[in-house]
Design a protein around this motif. Structure first.
Motif, PDB file in Angstrom:
ATOM      1  N   GLU A 180       0.795  -1.235   0.000  1.00 37.10           N
ATOM      2  CA  GLU A 180       0.000   0.000   0.000  1.00 37.10           C
ATOM      3  C   GLU A 180       0.820   1.274   0.000  1.00 37.10           C
ATOM      4  O   GLU A 180       0.306   2.339  -0.326  1.00 37.10           O
ATOM      5  CB  GLU A 180      -0.913   0.046   1.244  1.00 37.10           C
ATOM      6  CG  GLU A 180      -1.862  -1.096   1.374  1.00 37.10           C
ATOM      7  CD  GLU A 180      -1.352  -2.173   2.315  1.00 37.10           C
ATOM      8  OE1 GLU A 180      -0.260  -2.017   2.868  1.00 37.10           O
ATOM      9  OE2 GLU A 180      -2.050  -3.185   2.481  1.00 37.10           O
ATOM     10  N   ILE A 181       2.091   1.217   0.385  1.00 39.54           N
ATOM     11  CA  ILE A 181       2.827   2.435   0.696  1.00 39.54           C
ATOM     12  C   ILE A 181       3.017   3.352  -0.506  1.00 39.54           C
ATOM     13  O   ILE A 181       2.914   4.575  -0.380  1.00 39.54           O
ATOM     14  CB  ILE A 181       4.185   2.109   1.379  1.00 39.54           C
ATOM     15  CG1 ILE A 181       4.749   3.341   2.049  1.00 39.54           C
ATOM     16  CG2 ILE A 181       5.167   1.513   0.406  1.00 39.54           C
ATOM     17  CD1 ILE A 181       3.957   3.818   3.205  1.00 39.54           C
ATOM     18  N   GLU A 182       3.276   2.803  -1.674  1.00 33.24           N
ATOM     19  CA  GLU A 182       3.502   3.661  -2.837  1.00 33.24           C
ATOM     20  C   GLU A 182       2.238   4.419  -3.215  1.00 33.24           C
ATOM     21  O   GLU A 182       2.280   5.632  -3.472  1.00 33.24           O
ATOM     22  CB  GLU A 182       4.014   2.857  -4.024  1.00 33.24           C
ATOM     23  CG  GLU A 182       4.364   3.747  -5.189  1.00 33.24           C
ATOM     24  CD  GLU A 182       5.277   3.088  -6.186  1.00 33.24           C
ATOM     25  OE1 GLU A 182       5.595   3.775  -7.174  1.00 33.24           O
ATOM     26  OE2 GLU A 182       5.670   1.929  -5.998  1.00 33.24           O
ATOM     27  N   ASP A 183       1.110   3.752  -3.220  1.00 36.54           N
ATOM     28  CA  ASP A 183      -0.150   4.429  -3.528  1.00 36.54           C
ATOM     29  C   ASP A 183      -0.471   5.503  -2.496  1.00 36.54           C
ATOM     30  O   ASP A 183      -0.933   6.593  -2.838  1.00 36.54           O
ATOM     31  CB  ASP A 183      -1.297   3.423  -3.602  1.00 36.54           C
ATOM     32  CG  ASP A 183      -1.193   2.512  -4.811  1.00 36.54           C
ATOM     33  OD1 ASP A 183      -0.543   2.904  -5.800  1.00 36.54           O
ATOM     34  OD2 ASP A 183      -1.772   1.401  -4.754  1.00 36.54           O
ATOM     35  N   LEU A 184      -0.228   5.205  -1.232  1.00 42.46           N
ATOM     36  CA  LEU A 184      -0.505   6.181  -0.169  1.00 42.46           C
ATOM     37  C   LEU A 184       0.381   7.419  -0.298  1.00 42.46           C
ATOM     38  O   LEU A 184      -0.091   8.547  -0.138  1.00 42.46           O
ATOM     39  CB  LEU A 184      -0.318   5.551   1.208  1.00 42.46           C
ATOM     40  CG  LEU A 184      -1.393   4.572   1.651  1.00 42.46           C
ATOM     41  CD1 LEU A 184      -1.041   3.997   3.014  1.00 42.46           C
ATOM     42  CD2 LEU A 184      -2.745   5.239   1.687  1.00 42.46           C
ATOM     43  N   MET A 185       1.652   7.230  -0.576  1.00 42.28           N
ATOM     44  CA  MET A 185       2.563   8.377  -0.687  1.00 42.28           C
ATOM     45  C   MET A 185       2.264   9.203  -1.935  1.00 42.28           C
ATOM     46  O   MET A 185       2.329  10.429  -1.898  1.00 42.28           O
ATOM     47  CB  MET A 185       4.018   7.905  -0.698  1.00 42.28           C
ATOM     48  CG  MET A 185       4.464   7.288   0.611  1.00 42.28           C
ATOM     49  SD  MET A 185       4.192   8.372   2.034  1.00 42.28           S
ATOM     50  CE  MET A 185       2.855   7.542   2.874  1.00 42.28           C
ATOM     51  N   ARG A 186       1.899   8.549  -3.014  1.00 40.41           N
ATOM     52  CA  ARG A 186       1.516   9.306  -4.217  1.00 40.41           C
ATOM     53  C   ARG A 186       0.210  10.075  -3.978  1.00 40.41           C
ATOM     54  O   ARG A 186       0.053  11.197  -4.437  1.00 40.41           O
ATOM     55  CB  ARG A 186       1.409   8.382  -5.420  1.00 40.41           C
ATOM     56  CG  ARG A 186       2.762   7.830  -5.837  1.00 40.41           C
ATOM     57  CD  ARG A 186       2.754   7.203  -7.198  1.00 40.41           C
ATOM     58  NE  ARG A 186       4.042   6.602  -7.481  1.00 40.41           N
ATOM     59  CZ  ARG A 186       5.107   7.257  -7.931  1.00 40.41           C
ATOM     60  NH1 ARG A 186       5.016   8.550  -8.138  1.00 40.41           N
ATOM     61  NH2 ARG A 186       6.240   6.625  -8.180  1.00 40.41           N
TER      62      ARG A 186
END
Length: 160
Positions: free
Chosen positions: A53-59
């Motif tokens: 999930e981290i990449e989607d959350l940071m974007r």
């Protein structure tokens, strides 16, 4: 006509007198207000084992910061992940200048250690390790950034 000419003139005069006082009060109220831009904001985000999930959350976070139109930054703290989360965050930190990545050094939450890295006057701490889930994070980020979108009118201290 319902009223005599004299009564109409008296009522019209009283109405204009009242309107003049309303305009005068509004004018004085506007001049006592001072428009202030809200302070810059920093997010401290604690994460652990969120490789999916981290990449989607940071974007999403960076998109909301850009859409918000004010100065924000995010310090992402990895709290001992044993998956690919730190590698993904290092890559995102090099791509996006609003994100700073820090690896937690102790078992306790390293908020005191990362506070000097925050550029904003207001710091929001979001704990994705145990308190917030992905959907709650998105709602919280969106609502916090929308709150600071406009200038705020505050009463001037000179007249207080």
């Amino acid at each position: 006509m319902f009223l005599s000419y004299t009564a109409s003139i008296v009522l019209l005069s009283l109405a204009l007198y009242g309107l003049w006082y309303v305009i005068k009060d509004i004018w004085n109220w506007i001049h006592t207000l001072e428009f202030v831009r809200p302070p810059d904001v920093s997010f401290v985000i604690l994460v652990r084992n969120m490789e999916h999930e981290i990449e989607d959350l940071m974007r999403y976070l960076v998109k909301e910061i850009v859409d918000g139109g004010h100065e924000c930054d995010a310090v992402i703290v990895d709290c001992g992940s044993d998956d690919l989360t730190p590698i993904i965050l290092k890559r995102l930190a090099t791509e996006m200048d609003t994100i700073t990545f820090v690896t937690g050094t102790s078992v306790a939450r390293p908020v005191a250690e990362v506070m000097p890295l925050c550029r904003g006057a207001v710091v929001h701490i979001l704990d994705l390790t145990s308190r917030l889930n992905v959907e709650q994070f998105m709602v919280v980020v969106s609502s916090l950034l929308r709150q600071n979108k406009h200038e705020v009118a505050v009463k001037s201290r000179a007249d207080a």
